[in-house]
Design an enzyme around this catalytic site. Structure first.
Site, short mmCIF file in Angstrom:
data_model
loop_
_atom_site.label_atom_id
_atom_site.label_comp_id
_atom_site.label_asym_id
_atom_site.label_seq_id
_atom_site.Cartn_x
_atom_site.Cartn_y
_atom_site.Cartn_z
N GLU A 135 -5.98 11.69 7.19
CA GLU A 135 -4.57 11.71 7.57
C GLU A 135 -4.44 12.75 8.68
O GLU A 135 -3.49 12.51 9.37
CB GLU A 135 -3.80 11.60 6.54
CG GLU A 135 -3.77 10.50 5.51
CD GLU A 135 -2.76 10.07 4.96
OE1 GLU A 135 -1.84 10.80 4.36
OE2 GLU A 135 -2.36 8.88 4.56
N TYR A 178 0.18 8.49 -2.84
CA TYR A 178 0.39 8.26 -4.20
C TYR A 178 -0.76 8.97 -5.12
O TYR A 178 -0.51 9.08 -6.38
CB TYR A 178 0.16 6.83 -4.64
CG TYR A 178 1.25 5.90 -4.19
CD1 TYR A 178 2.51 6.56 -3.42
CD2 TYR A 178 1.40 4.59 -4.58
CE1 TYR A 178 3.51 5.70 -3.12
CE2 TYR A 178 2.51 3.65 -4.32
CZ TYR A 178 3.41 4.14 -3.52
OH TYR A 178 4.66 3.54 -3.22
N THR A 216 -8.45 3.70 -0.14
CA THR A 216 -8.36 3.07 0.98
C THR A 216 -9.06 3.86 2.37
O THR A 216 -9.47 3.26 3.27
CB THR A 216 -6.93 2.78 1.48
OG1 THR A 216 -6.19 3.88 1.09
CG2 THR A 216 -6.54 1.45 0.61
N ASP A 276 0.93 -1.09 0.07
CA ASP A 276 -0.22 -0.22 -0.09
C ASP A 276 0.66 1.22 -0.15
O ASP A 276 1.92 1.12 0.51
CB ASP A 276 -1.12 0.10 1.27
CG ASP A 276 -1.89 1.08 1.26
OD1 ASP A 276 -2.63 1.23 0.32
OD2 ASP A 276 -1.81 2.00 2.11
N SER A 277 0.50 2.27 -0.35
CA SER A 277 0.86 3.63 -0.29
C SER A 277 1.45 4.18 1.10
O SER A 277 1.98 4.90 1.30
CB SER A 277 0.25 4.67 -1.12
OG SER A 277 -0.91 4.80 -0.43
N1 I24 Z 1 -5.09 7.82 9.23
C1 I24 Z 1 -4.10 7.65 8.11
N2 I24 Z 1 -2.96 8.00 7.94
C2 I24 Z 1 -2.44 8.92 8.64
C3 I24 Z 1 -4.27 8.57 10.05
C4 I24 Z 1 -3.19 9.11 10.24
N3 I24 Z 1 -2.77 9.95 11.07
C5 I24 Z 1 -3.98 9.67 12.08
N4 I24 Z 1 -4.82 9.04 11.24
N5 I24 Z 1 -1.29 9.33 8.64
O1 I24 Z 1 -4.74 6.69 7.20
C6 I24 Z 1 -0.47 9.01 7.42
C7 I24 Z 1 1.08 9.75 7.83
N6 I24 Z 1 1.88 8.44 8.36
C8 I24 Z 1 3.00 9.21 8.80
C9 I24 Z 1 3.96 8.24 9.39
O2 I24 Z 1 3.46 7.11 10.16
C10 I24 Z 1 2.36 6.50 9.61
C11 I24 Z 1 1.24 7.57 9.16
C12 I24 Z 1 -6.09 6.22 7.43
C13 I24 Z 1 -5.74 4.71 8.10
C14 I24 Z 1 -6.81 3.78 7.89
C15 I24 Z 1 -6.54 2.64 8.45
C16 I24 Z 1 -6.36 8.80 11.89
C17 I24 Z 1 -6.38 7.41 12.35
C18 I24 Z 1 -5.81 6.68 13.08
C19 I24 Z 1 -5.95 5.27 13.43
C20 I24 Z 1 -6.60 4.48 12.78
C21 I24 Z 1 -7.39 5.02 11.73
C22 I24 Z 1 -7.43 6.36 11.42
F1 I24 Z 1 -4.60 7.30 13.71
F2 I24 Z 1 -7.97 7.07 10.51
N1 DGL Z 2 -3.92 4.33 -0.89
C1 DGL Z 2 -4.66 5.51 -1.69
C2 DGL Z 2 -5.88 4.84 -2.51
O1 DGL Z 2 -6.43 3.98 -2.30
C3 DGL Z 2 -5.17 6.62 -1.19
C4 DGL Z 2 -3.61 7.28 -0.28
C5 DGL Z 2 -2.76 7.69 -1.30
O2 DGL Z 2 -3.10 8.62 -2.16
O3 DGL Z 2 -1.76 7.30 -1.35
O4 DGL Z 2 -5.98 5.29 -3.65
#
Ligand code: I24
Ligand code: DGL
Length: 264
Positions: free
Chosen positions: A151, A41, A184, A9-10
């Protein structure tokens, strides 16, 4: 040790697919790579996404895997065909299973697809839907604001609801009875998305459908793990280990977490 199922995954979004895998196939060993260092991505050029996806798949192929799941919609859209032509093991993407679920759910054959810019520009969902139902009408909408909202951890907020409402406005002029969450991250916004679409619209998220395909392919190739002693999944990130670990722990609630760093 028998080779595991590889998941790429990205970043961390593919954990939604891992969660479903652990639920449905608890005896299967899993190795995951999230390319957090280069996430997202969605806004990147196709050639770049292909190269990054190939790097992740190669890293797992070197470790030894029996099957590969591309959990990222953007990576599936850009690189599934290339990877299938290159690697000997079966490869499952998230787009075909989601498309199939949508055509099965739709009664009007009018389907909306929400995704990143990369996924929408690729036309991969249109292609997959038209292979199944040539006369279907597909209404695709890029939602570039959605991944940043999730995120930033604000996905439950009122602000998120406002952004979702604004983004989905172009769909108000359109007739459809089924919407695919073609990214995702979008299941985390599902509540808001449902709220700003007509009440009768069915929402499809591909994680569950994808795992059905994994199950089918394991069986077809006679590569299921028959032993029932559980093995804990292994997670690799290209990014920061601590943040990655806490999201994995939060999302999957596994007692023994094996999280490592990898350079691609
Ligand atoms: N959810 C996602 N990506 C993140 C995040 C999140 N930060 C908080 N939450 N960060 O994706 C992306 C950046 N990186 C930086 C380096 O380490 C890893 C992350 C969605 C996840 C779906 C499974 C909110 C959050 C969380 C826990 C579970 C779900 C969620 F903290 F949305
Ligand atoms: N995982 C990507 C998708 O499902 C979303 C996050 C990204 O842009 O990398 O398209």
């Amino acid at each position: 040790m028998e080779p595991p199922i590889g998941v790429i995954d990205s970043g961390v979004g593919g954990l939604t697919v891992v969660k479903e895998l652990l639920n449905r196939l608890p005896n299967e060993p899993i190795v995951y790579i999230g390319d957090d260092a280069r996430c997202p991505y969605g806004p990147r050029a196709v050639e770049e996404i292909k190269a990054f996806t190939m790097e992740m798949a190669s890293a797992l192929a070197e470790k030894g895997i029996k099957m590969l799941v591309i959990a990222c919609n953007t990576a599936t859209a850009a690189a599934l065909d290339d990877l299938r032509a290159f690697f000997p093991f079966p490869i499952v993407g998230v787009i075909e299973p989601g498309a199939r679920a949508a055509v099965n759910a739709s009664q009007t054959d009018e389907i909306a697809v929400l995704g990143t810019v990369g996924t929408v520009n690729s036309g991969a969902y249109e292609d997959a839907i038209h292979r199944l139902v040539p006369k279907a009408k597909v209404h695709s909408l890029a939602c570039p604001a959605f991944v940043p909202i999730v995120e930033s951890g604000q996905y439950k907020s009122e602000h998120a609801s406002t952004i979702v409402k604004q983004t989905l406005e172009p769909l108000q002029q359109v007739d459809f009875d089924t919407a695919i969450l073609g990214c995702t991250h979008y299941p985390l916004l599902q509540h808001h998305i449902q709220q700003h679409l007509p009440g009768t619209v069915r929402i499809i998220s591909s994680a569950i459908e994808t795992v059905h395909d994994v199950e089918r392919l394991l069986h077809l190739n006679s590569i299921e793990r028959l032993e029932t002693r559980k093995v804990s999944p292994v997670f690799y990130t290209t990014g920061e280990l601590d943040k990655f670990r806490s999201i994995v722990a939060d999302w999957l609630s596994i007692d023994k977490l094996d999280v490592r760093q990898i350079e691609l």
